[in-house]
Design a protein around this motif. Structure first.
Motif, short mmCIF file in Angstrom:
data_model
loop_
_atom_site.label_atom_id
_atom_site.label_comp_id
_atom_site.label_asym_id
_atom_site.label_seq_id
_atom_site.Cartn_x
_atom_site.Cartn_y
_atom_site.Cartn_z
N ASP A 33 0.25 19.60 -4.81
CA ASP A 33 0.23 18.71 -5.85
C ASP A 33 0.22 17.17 -5.70
O ASP A 33 -0.08 16.38 -6.40
N GLY A 34 0.54 16.75 -4.59
CA GLY A 34 0.32 15.29 -4.14
C GLY A 34 0.14 15.30 -2.57
O GLY A 34 0.40 16.06 -1.75
N LEU A 35 -0.26 14.02 -2.01
CA LEU A 35 -0.15 13.60 -0.72
C LEU A 35 0.83 12.66 -0.54
O LEU A 35 1.24 11.67 -1.27
N GLU A 36 1.10 12.58 0.80
CA GLU A 36 1.94 11.48 1.32
C GLU A 36 1.11 10.33 1.98
O GLU A 36 0.20 10.75 2.61
N ILE A 37 0.96 9.19 1.16
CA ILE A 37 -0.19 8.12 1.48
C ILE A 37 0.43 7.23 2.27
O ILE A 37 1.48 6.30 1.72
N PRO A 38 -0.07 6.90 3.40
CA PRO A 38 0.40 5.88 4.32
C PRO A 38 -0.07 4.46 3.66
O PRO A 38 -1.02 4.24 3.59
N TYR A 39 0.99 3.49 3.98
CA TYR A 39 0.72 1.88 3.77
C TYR A 39 0.73 1.40 4.89
O TYR A 39 1.88 0.71 5.33
N PRO A 40 -0.34 1.16 5.60
CA PRO A 40 -0.18 0.48 6.86
C PRO A 40 -0.17 -1.28 6.63
O PRO A 40 0.11 -1.94 7.59
N GLY A 41 -0.54 -1.52 5.46
CA GLY A 41 -0.52 -3.05 5.16
C GLY A 41 -1.84 -3.37 4.12
O GLY A 41 -1.91 -4.56 3.71
N GLN A 42 -2.51 -2.30 3.84
CA GLN A 42 -3.53 -2.27 2.82
C GLN A 42 -4.02 -0.70 2.26
O GLN A 42 -3.62 0.02 3.06
N LEU A 43 -4.46 -0.54 1.07
CA LEU A 43 -4.85 0.71 0.63
C LEU A 43 -6.43 0.38 0.41
O LEU A 43 -7.05 -0.60 -0.32
N HIS A 44 -7.21 1.13 0.91
CA HIS A 44 -8.80 1.45 0.65
C HIS A 44 -8.94 2.27 -0.85
O HIS A 44 -9.41 3.46 -0.62
N GLN A 45 -8.41 1.45 -1.62
CA GLN A 45 -8.26 2.45 -2.98
C GLN A 45 -9.48 2.91 -3.47
O GLN A 45 -9.47 3.75 -4.37
N GLY A 46 -10.68 2.34 -3.35
CA GLY A 46 -11.84 2.94 -3.80
C GLY A 46 -12.15 4.36 -3.33
O GLY A 46 -12.15 5.28 -4.02
N LEU A 48 -10.15 6.17 -1.27
CA LEU A 48 -9.17 7.00 -1.19
C LEU A 48 -8.69 7.33 -2.77
O LEU A 48 -8.42 8.58 -3.05
N GLY A 49 -8.95 6.37 -3.69
CA GLY A 49 -8.39 6.70 -4.98
C GLY A 49 -9.45 7.85 -5.64
O GLY A 49 -9.20 8.76 -6.39
N GLU A 50 -10.81 7.83 -5.43
CA GLU A 50 -11.54 8.76 -5.68
C GLU A 50 -11.11 10.28 -5.09
O GLU A 50 -11.40 11.25 -5.71
N MET A 51 -10.71 10.42 -4.06
CA MET A 51 -10.52 11.46 -3.34
C MET A 51 -8.86 11.88 -3.91
O MET A 51 -8.61 13.45 -4.04
N LEU A 52 -8.12 11.21 -4.55
CA LEU A 52 -6.91 11.60 -5.05
C LEU A 52 -6.90 11.71 -6.49
O LEU A 52 -6.24 12.61 -7.09
N GLU A 53 -7.84 10.94 -7.22
CA GLU A 53 -7.86 10.95 -8.68
C GLU A 53 -7.90 12.38 -9.43
O GLU A 53 -8.82 13.08 -8.99
N GLY A 54 -6.95 12.52 -10.24
CA GLY A 54 -6.91 13.72 -11.27
C GLY A 54 -6.64 14.99 -10.42
O GLY A 54 -6.55 16.16 -11.18
N ARG A 55 -6.07 15.00 -9.22
CA ARG A 55 -5.82 16.25 -8.57
C ARG A 55 -4.70 15.98 -7.78
O ARG A 55 -3.78 17.04 -7.66
N PHE A 56 -4.05 14.91 -7.03
CA PHE A 56 -3.06 14.86 -6.41
C PHE A 56 -2.09 13.74 -6.84
O PHE A 56 -2.02 12.77 -6.45
N THR A 57 -1.66 14.02 -8.22
CA THR A 57 -1.01 13.13 -9.10
C THR A 57 0.55 13.22 -8.98
O THR A 57 1.11 12.49 -9.80
N HIS A 58 0.92 13.66 -8.03
CA HIS A 58 2.43 13.57 -7.84
C HIS A 58 2.58 13.42 -6.26
O HIS A 58 3.49 14.06 -5.55
N SER A 59 2.22 12.26 -5.95
CA SER A 59 2.07 11.77 -4.41
C SER A 59 3.26 10.88 -4.03
O SER A 59 4.12 10.24 -4.88
N VAL A 60 3.49 10.72 -2.95
CA VAL A 60 4.37 9.74 -2.08
C VAL A 60 3.66 8.70 -1.38
O VAL A 60 2.87 9.09 -0.35
N LEU A 61 3.92 7.18 -1.66
CA LEU A 61 3.35 6.28 -0.92
C LEU A 61 4.33 5.83 0.15
O LEU A 61 5.37 5.42 -0.41
#
Length: 292
Positions: A33-46, A48-61
């Motif tokens: 349902d979600g991914l654990e998303i690491p934040y090392p100091g930035q997010l390459h949200q373009g 990453l967001g495309e891979m997550l959008e609409g399907r991993f919507t209960h994630s943990v940052l």
């Protein structure tokens, strides 16, 4: 509803095309349902967001990668630092994380349910400082996500701690005072206690408090393995996939039972370097099946 979260960054292949395929496989399972998303100091949200959008919507940052990089650079860094300068740096880092979360949600819709924060620094943290930081953080807009205190290996006088943050009972007390929840990583509790009994005791203790949001299952070992030296936060697989791992199917099943009605359970493990995508998914699924 209990969600299942996967720390896919620990088991994903190195090249982007294969990562996309791996994320597709995770999405096709029907139980991630979600991914654990690491934040090392930035997010390459373009990307990453495309891979997550609409399907991993209960994630943990999770802030742990960037937190540790900063602690290694400045031993005073941390939301629980008794030094004003170290706490100020940690608040600035957390502000950057919050801004990255906002950008991710603006561009790709809701993805993150929980933001995992930590009681750094190593062997210097105080509950009072941590609570003061949380009071500030709770005034911010978290874009529909909720803060959770992720417990790591604790301060110790008996061995050299890897992270050495606050004791679980201290974090639970802070969480109660601040009105937030805590989460556990099975392997980090094993690393902190140098054994396989304390992780499930931690689960029981946190569940009894009513403040347990979730448990991520990740292994640890008293022996050196292909995943690193003994007693590191090495995200080892289940013992059926890595015999040196203390995380057995029975331990995972028991911890899942003790956790009760939490918001999420999850799996995070490293894999052999040349594992196929199906092998990577299989090692995650082996953990998942123990939770059900």
């Amino acid at each position: 509803m209990k969600h299942f979260v996967v720390g896919a960054y620990a088991s994903q292949p190195s090249d982007l095309e294969s990562q996309r395929e791996y994320y597709d496989l995770l999405a096709q399972t029907g139980w991630v349902d979600g991914l654990e998303i690491p934040y090392p100091g930035q997010l390459h949200q373009g990307v990453l967001g495309e891979m997550l959008e609409g399907r991993f919507t209960h994630s943990v940052l999770t802030a742990i990668p960037g937190t540790m990089v900063n602690v290694w650079d400045d031993p005073n860094f941390g939301l629980a630092s008794p030094e004003v300068s170290g706490r100020a740096k940690a608040l600035e880092f957390t502000s950057q994380l919050r801004d990255a979360l906002e950008a991710l949600h603006q561009d790709h819709g809701h993805i993150v349910d929980w933001v995992a924060l930590h009681s750094a620094p190593t062997n210097r943290a105080t509950p009072e400082a941590f609570q003061e930081s949380l009071e500030t953080l709770l005034e911010w807009d978290w874009c529909g996500a909720r803060i959770v205190i992720e417990h790591c290996d604790e301060q110790s006088e008996e061995h050299q701690a890897e992270k050495g943050f606050l004791l679980l009972e201290e974090e639970l007390a802070v969480a109660h005072a601040a009105g937030v929840h805590c989460s556990l990583n099975w392997g980090r509790s094993a690393v902190g206690s140098r054994g396989d009994q304390r992780p499930n005791e931690h689960v029981a203790e946190a569940a009894e408090s009513g403040l347990l949001a979730g448990v991520i299952f990740s292994g640890a070992s008293p022996l050196a393995t292909e995943y690193g030296p003994a007693w590191i936060d090495g995200h080892l697989p289940l013992s059926s996939d890595e015999p040196a791992s203390l995380m057995t199917p029975e331990q995972v099943a028991k911890a899942s039972e003790l956790a009760g009605e939490v918001a999420y359970l999850g799996a995070k493990c490293c894999v052999p370097q040349h594992a196929t995508l199906q092998e990577r998914l299989g090692m995650i699924e082996n953990i998942y099946l123990c939770c059900t």
